[in-house]
Design an enzyme around this catalytic site. Structure first.
Site, mmCIF file in Angstrom:
data_model
loop_
_atom_site.group_PDB
_atom_site.id
_atom_site.type_symbol
_atom_site.label_atom_id
_atom_site.label_comp_id
_atom_site.label_asym_id
_atom_site.label_seq_id
_atom_site.Cartn_x
_atom_site.Cartn_y
_atom_site.Cartn_z
ATOM 1 N N GLU A 159 0.858 -1.192 0.000
ATOM 2 C CA GLU A 159 0.000 0.000 0.000
ATOM 3 C C GLU A 159 0.888 1.234 0.000
ATOM 4 O OE1 GLU A 159 -3.341 0.865 -0.355
ATOM 5 O OE2 GLU A 159 -2.348 2.812 -0.355
ATOM 6 N N GLY A 188 -7.019 0.831 3.147
ATOM 7 C CA GLY A 188 -8.463 0.850 2.903
ATOM 8 C C GLY A 188 -8.838 1.597 1.641
ATOM 9 N N THR A 232 -9.866 4.154 -1.370
ATOM 10 C CA THR A 232 -10.855 5.213 -1.595
ATOM 11 C C THR A 232 -12.067 5.086 -0.689
ATOM 12 O OG1 THR A 232 -10.206 5.138 -3.916
ATOM 13 C CG2 THR A 232 -12.213 6.364 -3.400
ATOM 14 N N CYS A 233 -12.678 3.922 -0.672
ATOM 15 C CA CYS A 233 -13.949 3.760 0.055
ATOM 16 C C CYS A 233 -13.791 4.186 1.507
ATOM 17 C CB CYS A 233 -14.422 2.317 -0.026
ATOM 18 S SG CYS A 233 -15.942 2.045 0.880
ATOM 19 N N HIS A 244 -45.999 -4.377 7.636
ATOM 20 C CA HIS A 244 -46.626 -3.052 7.660
ATOM 21 C C HIS A 244 -46.213 -2.309 8.927
ATOM 22 C CE1 HIS A 244 -49.590 0.102 7.288
ATOM 23 N NE2 HIS A 244 -49.908 -0.099 8.552
#
Ligand SMILES: Cc1cc2nc3c(=O)[nH]c(=O)nc-3n(C[C@H](O)[C@H](O)[C@H](O)COP(=O)(O)OP(=O)(O)OC[C@H]3O[C@@H](n4cnc5c(N)ncnc54)[C@H](O)[C@@H]3O)c2cc1C
Length: 468
Positions: free
Chosen positions: A35, A40, A42-43, A442
């Site tokens: 990395e 992690g 962009t997200c 409902h």
């Protein structure tokens, strides 16, 4: 210099790489992951997670301003503390990014390299001053904001989705160039924080990939909150105007110049493939730099795979994660999963959100098939009325012969969640009558999906307004 040898090397810690790295290490492979910046990708750091955290703050402000409508009295004005808004967002991002970094660094059989990876050839990558080699590579390098050569852009300061993450003040007037998903999320968010916002879009409508009635309804939602929307802005040019930025427009109507305090560019993404040394590997990329892959995410070079945004087969966290699932299933589980098995699905996180699955109405019409259409305005959804959030409409398209659901566009409160009941039935390849006959709870927005399916009409007979 001697290279350190691994069984598998993963480049990038986006939404596919980390889980794949841990799976491969768990399967007994000696694995490495590289990395160059933030764990992690962009997200986690400047995409989904921070924007949705900021949107939550903006929503709180919006509801506070509407409190009187619900019979709630707020004694005093509604003030936004942008420093606190950013702190909250940063804390959420930090938890996620640090959690991922610790997970990777504590995984047995997995070595984490921090630095920029560049291919020397199809088997070796250089990271900082180290050479590492493997027979298998998994590229998960993602994408970044596109900065096209617009006239005058060099003279003005501008923001992208990444630099927006450092903003801890309220821009007086935020001009956003780009009327698509990223631009609209930031636009509504900053309007709700209290900025004046102008969205400038080159095309004749917002989110042009969606149906016209969806674009129109989204435009109305944003305009109702006081966002200025300038369409057909074909010749956009920037100009420095004291400490402000001026955007010259060639729109068919309205002022020819908009003066703002800040400029955000939200005009698409470009893959991070130009500085990866791909020219040393023989890997094929398309004209826009996307790595070409087959249905199982293999590049044309044996042993090298590309996952996530950099392969151009998706531009979402869930498509990237699904890429991981496909590669892992094929490599480790003897399960021939394929990209073409997946159904288009995503959400636009304005408020109310747009949940999308499968084909648009325009795509169905183009396909020429006999189709049925069901629609319902959110004003006729009890739960939306009770919540005081009746903007938007839902529509669903069904194949007239097979009765399978072809697609849905649900624009309304909770619709980012409701879309999944439709999506799952589409994956099951079951007829729409399965949902129509299911007893739903409902009061929910979902309970109106069976009702809408009970009122399908031939697509050709569609007239009038959305949701009519
Ligand atoms: C503002 C915004 C909002 C978004 N919201 C959503 C949303 O709500 N839902 C959704 O599904 N998607 C959303 N997305 C898209 C989503 O963020 C991406 O699709 C997702 O992050 C997948 O990316 P990826 O796995 O391809 O790689 P990325 O997450 O982009 O990560 C790639 C990583 O690779 C690293 N890297 C790149 N080159 C190298 C190199 N040469 N050497 C070493 N490391 C390298 C990068 O530093 C980065 O960490 C959003 C995007 C933006 C910009």
């Amino acid at each position: 210099m001697a290279a350190t040898t691994y069984d598998a090397i993963i480049i990038g810690t986006g939404q596919a790489g980390p889980t794949l790295a841990v799976r491969l290490a768990g399967a007994g492979m000696k694995a490495a992951i590289v990395e160059r910046k933030l764990f992690g990708g962009t997200c986690v750091n400047n995409g989904c997670i921070p924007t949705k955290a900021l949107i939550a703050s903006a929503h709180a402000a919006h509801i506070a301003r509407r409190a009187a409508e619900y019979g709630v009295a707020i004694d005093g004005s509604i003030a936004i503390d942008m420093k606190k808004v950013k702190e909250r967002k940063d804390a959420i991002v930090r938890r996620s990014s640090e959690g991922l970094e610790n997970w990777l660094k504590s995984t047995e059989n997995l070595t984490v390299y921090e630095g920029h990876a560049r291919f020397e050839d199809a088997h070796r990558v250089r990271v900082n001053n180290e050479l590492i080699e493997a027979d298998k590579f998994f590229i998960n390098v993602g994408a970044r904001a596109n900065v096209p050569p617009m006239p005058g852009l060099g003279q003005v300061r501008y923001l992208t989705n990444s630099s927006m993450m450092d903003v801890d003040f309220l821009p007086e007037h935020l001009i956003i160039v780009g009327g698509s998903y990223v631009g609209l999320e930031f636009g509504q968010m900053y309007r709700r924080f209290g900025s004046e916002v102008t969205v400038v879009e080159m095309g004749p409508r917002l989110i042009h990939r969606e149906d016209e009635d969806v674009s129109q309804a989204v435009q109305e939602i944003l305009e109702n909150e006081g966002i200025n929307i300038r369409l057909n802005a074909e010749c956009i040019a920037m100009e420095k105007h004291g400490d402000k930025v001026a955007i010259n427009l060639d729109c068919s109507s309205g002022d020819k110049k908009v003066l703002g305090s800040h400029l955000l560019l939200a005009v698409g993404r470009v893959p991070n493939t130009n500085d990866l040394g791909l020219e040393n590997t023989g890997i094929t990329v398309d004209q826009r730099g996307y790595i070409q892959v087959d249905d199982q995410l293999r590049t044309n070079v044996p042993g090298i795979y590309a996952l996530g945004d950099c392969n151009g087969r998706g531009a979402f966290t869930h498509t990237s994660y699904n890429d991981y699932e496909i590669v892992a299933a094929n490599l480790l589980d003897n399960d021939a999963r394929r990209v073409s098995d997946r159904i288009t699905a995503y959400a636009l996180y304005i408020d109310p959100p747009l949940g999308r699955a499968g084909m648009t109405e325009g795509q169905v019409r183009k396909s020429g098939r006999k189709a049925l259409l069901g629609t319902r305005p959110m004003t006729r959804v009890g739960r939306a009325v009770e919540k005081g959030e009746t903007q938007g409409f839902m529509k669903i398209l069904v194949d007239g012969e097979t009765k399978e659901i072809l697609g849905a566009s649900l624009l309304g409160v909770e619709c980012d969640e409701v879309i999944h009941s439709i999506l799952d039935v589409m994956y099951a390849k079951a007829p729409y009558t399965v949902i129509q006959r299911a007893m739903h709870i409902h009061p929910t927005v979902s309970e109106l999906i069976p009702t809408m399916l009970g009122e399908l009409a031939p697509l050709d007979a569609k007239k009038g307004q959305p949701g009519a």
